[in-house]
Design a protein around this motif. Structure first.
Motif, PDB file in Angstrom:
ATOM      1  N   VAL A 259      34.241  43.178 -87.249  1.00 28.05           N
ATOM      2  CA  VAL A 259      33.572  43.202 -85.941  1.00 28.05           C
ATOM      3  C   VAL A 259      33.253  44.643 -85.542  1.00 28.05           C
ATOM      4  CG1 VAL A 259      34.668  41.156 -84.961  1.00 28.05           C
ATOM      5  CG2 VAL A 259      35.778  43.353 -84.703  1.00 28.05           C
ATOM      6  N   LEU A 264      34.530  44.028 -79.354  1.00 26.20           N
ATOM      7  CA  LEU A 264      35.715  43.165 -79.267  1.00 26.20           C
ATOM      8  C   LEU A 264      36.570  43.573 -78.075  1.00 26.20           C
ATOM      9  CD1 LEU A 264      37.723  41.051 -80.407  1.00 26.20           C
ATOM     10  CD2 LEU A 264      38.748  42.902 -81.725  1.00 26.20           C
ATOM     11  N   GLU A 265      36.765  44.883 -77.930  1.00 27.04           N
ATOM     12  CA  GLU A 265      37.567  45.378 -76.819  1.00 27.04           C
ATOM     13  C   GLU A 265      36.958  44.997 -75.485  1.00 27.04           C
ATOM     14  OE1 GLU A 265      38.111  49.586 -77.186  1.00 27.04           O
ATOM     15  OE2 GLU A 265      40.019  49.221 -78.181  1.00 27.04           O
ATOM     16  N   ILE A 350      30.659  36.659 -79.383  1.00 25.35           N
ATOM     17  CA  ILE A 350      31.297  35.696 -80.266  1.00 25.35           C
ATOM     18  C   ILE A 350      30.247  34.908 -81.072  1.00 25.35           C
ATOM     19  CG2 ILE A 350      31.530  33.604 -78.874  1.00 25.35           C
ATOM     20  CD1 ILE A 350      34.445  35.340 -80.360  1.00 25.35           C
ATOM     21  N   GLN A 353      29.103  36.847 -83.972  1.00 27.44           N
ATOM     22  CA  GLN A 353      30.103  36.870 -85.030  1.00 27.44           C
ATOM     23  C   GLN A 353      30.177  35.554 -85.791  1.00 27.44           C
ATOM     24  OE1 GLN A 353      31.796  39.581 -85.883  1.00 27.44           O
ATOM     25  NE2 GLN A 353      30.732  40.647 -84.270  1.00 27.44           N
ATOM     26  N   LEU A 373      37.362  33.824 -83.999  1.00 27.78           N
ATOM     27  CA  LEU A 373      36.579  34.749 -84.836  1.00 27.78           C
ATOM     28  C   LEU A 373      36.783  34.471 -86.319  1.00 27.78           C
ATOM     29  CD1 LEU A 373      37.565  37.842 -82.780  1.00 27.78           C
ATOM     30  CD2 LEU A 373      35.202  37.240 -83.270  1.00 27.78           C
TER      31      LEU A 373
END
Ligand SMILES: Nc1ncnc2c1ncn2[C@@H]1O[C@H](COP(=O)(O)OP(=O)(O)OP(=O)(O)O)[C@@H](O)[C@H]1O
Ligand SMILES: [Mg+2]
Length: 381
Positions: A259, A264-265, A350, A353, A373
């Motif tokens: 990712v 993501l954070e 998301i 991904q 994920l």
């Protein structure tokens, strides 16, 4: 004058189909030989590519490809795929007769005669330039939005961090003053140890803040979640009010994932901010990470996944608004409090991904939001 009566439907013979194909103007529909030479041509092909039937028939279809694609052998590869599998599909730039480019969506199918012999290939091309352009604009907008959201989150984080820095400075100032006065070598060592530790924590915080703020393109990298989540916990805790804590529940060994860590954070931070807003003054937010093998039970996903769940015991979400929470700009928070973009960022991330997001909520009892994920298999040693 009487209108000309329509012909009976039996007249729609092979000749009728031929006329139909010729008349279609939105799609380029034509036949090519197995070597890739153009055999027939319709009005759509003329309109999209700019060549008349006389100019096109007999030519090789590679003339519509860009020079780079020709050099890379793309036309030959497409033909070979269609001949081997019965069908080939492609999306990319093509060149019109006047040299301008258009974004094409092309499909090639094998055509057989009654005895099953391959007699050529049917090729259908659509000009998708407009859609391609608007998709690019959308991507650009998303990128701007992401940066704007990041700045806002940064503002909230720095607020929390200023406080934390102050605490660290208090430790450093106090401990150094004591160290200057003490005669005891053991005590001196302890005090220097605390100063060192406080300095390290401060530097870690700034590094994290800087890497979060840096504007970058999507940068996919292999992320080992144990480390990322431990440092995220420290970082995110800065943004929570005093009475709230963030508990990590990791079920190692977690699969690695591929990712952009800053996205993501950001997604996790958005979930954690939502959990914070859903709880009153105090409480515990749980961030849980575990592996899961899915066999189609969630949105038909198959394979190894990592689930990241943020759980709160806040107010919960009323069933009637549940279907709307991922909509951009949907918010139940007062003016100036929420933009309604948090969950739409998480959703966009998301989807990119190839995963999914799930929400379980009981009004009055709490909410848990799970990011699912796709895992990257570990390299075999
Ligand atoms: N953990 C949660 N508990 C209760 N309600 C939630 C939770 N998460 C989301 N919601 C509901 O979903 C809505 C949309 O959330 P979203 O994060 O997209 O926007 P927001 O939090 O309102 O604004 P922003 O994130 O931009 O500050 C929220 O306004 C809230 O009503
Ligand atoms: Mg939010």
């Amino acid at each position: 004058m009487d209108p000309i009566p329509p012909k009976p439907s039996e007249d729609l013979s092979a000749r009728g189909y031929e006329l139909l194909v010729k008349a279609v103007v939105d799609y380029a529909i034509y036949m090519v030989s197995v070597e890739g030479r153009i055999v027939s041509w319709n009005a759509g092909a003329e309109r999209i590519k700019g060549y008349s039937a006389e100019q096109a028939i007999g030519q090789h279809l590679s003339m519509f490809f860009t020079e780079e694609d020709r050099a890379a052998g793309r036309p030959a590869h497409l033909l070979a795929t269609a001949l081997a599998t019965g069908r080939a599909q492609d999306e990319g730039w093509r060149v019109r007769r006047d040299g301008t480019r258009f974004w094409a969506l092309a499909v090639m199918d094998l055509v057989h005669d009654e005895e099953g012999r391959v007699i050529g290939l049917a090729k259908i091309t659509r000009d998708m330039t407009e859609r391609h352009d608007s998709e690019l604009q959308l991507q650009e907008l998303r990128a701007q939005l992401f940066q704007a959201q990041k700045l806002e989150a940064l503002g909230q984080l720095t607020g929390g961090m200023a406080h934390d820095f102050n605490n660290l400075l208090t430790v450093i100032i106090g401990a150094s003053a004591l160290a200057a006065r003490t005669q005891d070598p053991k005590r001196l060592k302890e005090l220097l140890g605390s100063i060192h530790e406080a300095g390290l924590r401060g530097s870690h915080l700034t590094q994290h803040l800087l890497s979060f703020a840096r504007q970058r393109d999507q940068q996919q990298q292999l992320v080992e979640l144990e480390n990322t989540l431990h440092s995220a916990q420290m970082f995110f805790t800065q943004a929570l009010p005093k009475g709230m804590s963030l508990e990590l529940q990791l079920c190692p060994p977690l699969h690695p994932i591929l990712v952009d860590p800053s996205q993501l954070e950001m997604a996790l931070l958005n979930l954690i901010f939502n959990a914070r807003d859903a709880m009153q003054e105090s409480g515990t937010i749980v961030l849980r990470a575990e592996n899961r093998h899915l066999q189609g039970e969630w949105e038909n996903l198959h394979g190894d996944f990592v689930l990241l769940t943020v759980r709160d015991d806040g107010v919960g979400i009323a069933p009637e608004i549940l279907p709307r929470i991922f909509e951009p700009f949907f918010t139940t928070k007062g003016l100036g409090k929420g933009t309604g973009l948090g969950l739409s960022q998480a959703y966009g991330f998301i989807r990119q991904q190839g995963g999914t997001i799930r929400v379980d909520s009981t009004p009055g009892a709490g909410t848990s939001v799970t990011l699912c994920l796709p895992a990257r298999p570990r390299e075999a040693h």
